[in-house]
Design an enzyme around this catalytic site. Sequence first.
Site, short mmCIF file in Angstrom:
data_model
loop_
_atom_site.label_atom_id
_atom_site.label_comp_id
_atom_site.label_asym_id
_atom_site.label_seq_id
_atom_site.Cartn_x
_atom_site.Cartn_y
_atom_site.Cartn_z
N HIS A 13 10.88 -18.47 -30.00
CA HIS A 13 9.48 -18.00 -29.96
C HIS A 13 8.98 -18.22 -28.54
CE1 HIS A 13 5.22 -17.88 -31.87
NE2 HIS A 13 5.08 -17.82 -30.56
N HIS A 15 6.43 -16.39 -25.18
CA HIS A 15 5.57 -15.33 -24.63
C HIS A 15 5.96 -15.14 -23.18
CE1 HIS A 15 2.88 -15.41 -28.15
NE2 HIS A 15 3.21 -16.69 -28.18
N LYS A 105 6.77 -9.48 -36.34
CA LYS A 105 5.86 -10.63 -36.28
C LYS A 105 4.53 -10.31 -36.93
CE LYS A 105 3.71 -14.26 -34.54
NZ LYS A 105 3.97 -15.45 -33.77
N HIS A 142 2.89 -16.15 -37.94
CA HIS A 142 1.91 -17.12 -37.44
C HIS A 142 1.09 -17.53 -38.67
CE1 HIS A 142 -1.02 -18.58 -34.22
NE2 HIS A 142 -1.56 -18.92 -35.38
N HIS A 177 5.87 -22.34 -35.28
CA HIS A 177 5.12 -23.44 -34.64
C HIS A 177 4.41 -24.32 -35.67
CE1 HIS A 177 2.25 -20.18 -34.94
NE2 HIS A 177 2.59 -19.63 -33.79
N ASP A 250 7.06 -21.51 -28.18
CA ASP A 250 5.73 -20.91 -28.08
C ASP A 250 5.14 -21.14 -26.68
OD1 ASP A 250 3.50 -19.47 -28.80
OD2 ASP A 250 2.57 -21.10 -29.93
C1 NCD Z 1 -0.26 -17.57 -27.83
C2 NCD Z 1 -0.54 -16.65 -26.64
O1 NCD Z 1 -1.24 -17.07 -25.72
O2 NCD Z 1 -0.03 -15.53 -26.61
N1 NCD Z 1 -1.14 -18.70 -27.80
C3 NCD Z 1 -0.99 -19.89 -28.40
O3 NCD Z 1 -1.90 -20.71 -28.35
N2 NCD Z 1 0.13 -20.21 -29.01
C4 NCD Z 1 -0.35 -16.79 -29.09
C5 NCD Z 1 0.20 -17.52 -30.28
O4 NCD Z 1 1.40 -17.64 -30.45
O5 NCD Z 1 -0.61 -18.00 -31.09
ZN ZN Z 2 3.16 -17.78 -29.85
#
Ligand code: NCD
Ligand code: ZN
Length: 344
Positions: A13, A15, A105, A142, A177, A250
């Site tokens: 996971h 970003h 997702k 999520h 998460h 995450d």
């Molecule tokens: C994530 C993001 O910034 O894209 N933020 C977070 O707090 N984890 C999005 C997510 O996975 O909830």
């Molecule tokens: Zn995330």
Amino acid sequence: MNQIILRKPDDMHIHLRQGGLLENVLEQTVKQVARAIVMPNTAPAIETVNALTAYRQEINESLKRINSKAGKQYTFEPLMTFKVGPHMTAQTIKELKAAGATAGKIYPQGVTTNSEEGVKDFKALYPIYEAMSNENLVLCIHGEIPSAFCIDREKEFLPIFKQIAKDFPKLKIVLEHLTTSAAVELVEESPKNVAGTLTVHHLLTTLDDIIGGSLRPHLFCKPLPKHSSDKENLRRAAVSGNPKFFLGSDSAPHLVENKECDCGAAGVYSAPVLLPLLIDIFQQENKLDKLESFTSQFGAEFYNLPLNQETMALTQNTWTVPDKMHGIVPFFAGQKLKWKVVES
Ligand code: NCD
Ligand code: ZN
């Protein structure tokens, strides 16, 4: 022991963002992981074959530039995902799978960054779960109810999760998460089609760290870290050797100006410190022997992927995490870490 050699991890996971930010954050990731489940909450979100293909290409082109700039040959495979929405049909799901998607997702509506168009009615998606099950796609969730009180959001989502897992026994589902003892218990009790990912920041922080003293925007993330008893249970799950729990960092970078402001964004940028912190945690728990399965085996097995053959090395070599990296304040900024990634 001065050195640890690990099978190169998978981060289930992450970003990676887009544009200039993508190249900078990807550089941190490819030093530590061989594959990652890449979240689709870009702007606009990844919902079509074209968007998925273009995003994968953008990631692969960034990787090429990173390698040629550094004179290295990092290999990295982005495992692409799409955002599940009620407008999707079995045909779209089929096409996304054929285009190389690994997972879909679900973001409940309004729950986090770029989720304004998220899901409101989980039952309405039953035909999509069915199609995903038929295509052997993994469903990543999520798991929070956005309208619930902030620290109860995950707990209140668990009955919905339980029902989906029960109704789709062949669909592989990841509760992402995890932040509560209740979520850990649910994953433990669930059948084999269910797994849970754990982030490094939820193994190290509680809500007290974010708002208990001074406000710490760079620790603010969704779902919120909870009580120390929850953290202890998450740590117990991580080092348990139970294949239902594996790494999904995450890592969610946001530029400093989007964190240090009114209405600051949620997300912790943990990619630069991922493995050094995980080694610390597993050492503190006296379970270093369970680290590699958590980072590099259980996730791959759940996703039916071959284990990475490449290895990585970390040495005991104290370093200070930069205060800022490419406009972002990383997790553990300004603090000393004991383990350092050996750049191959
Ligand atoms: C994530 C993001 O910034 O894209 N933020 C977070 O707090 N984890 C999005 C997510 O996975 O909830
Ligand atoms: Zn995330």
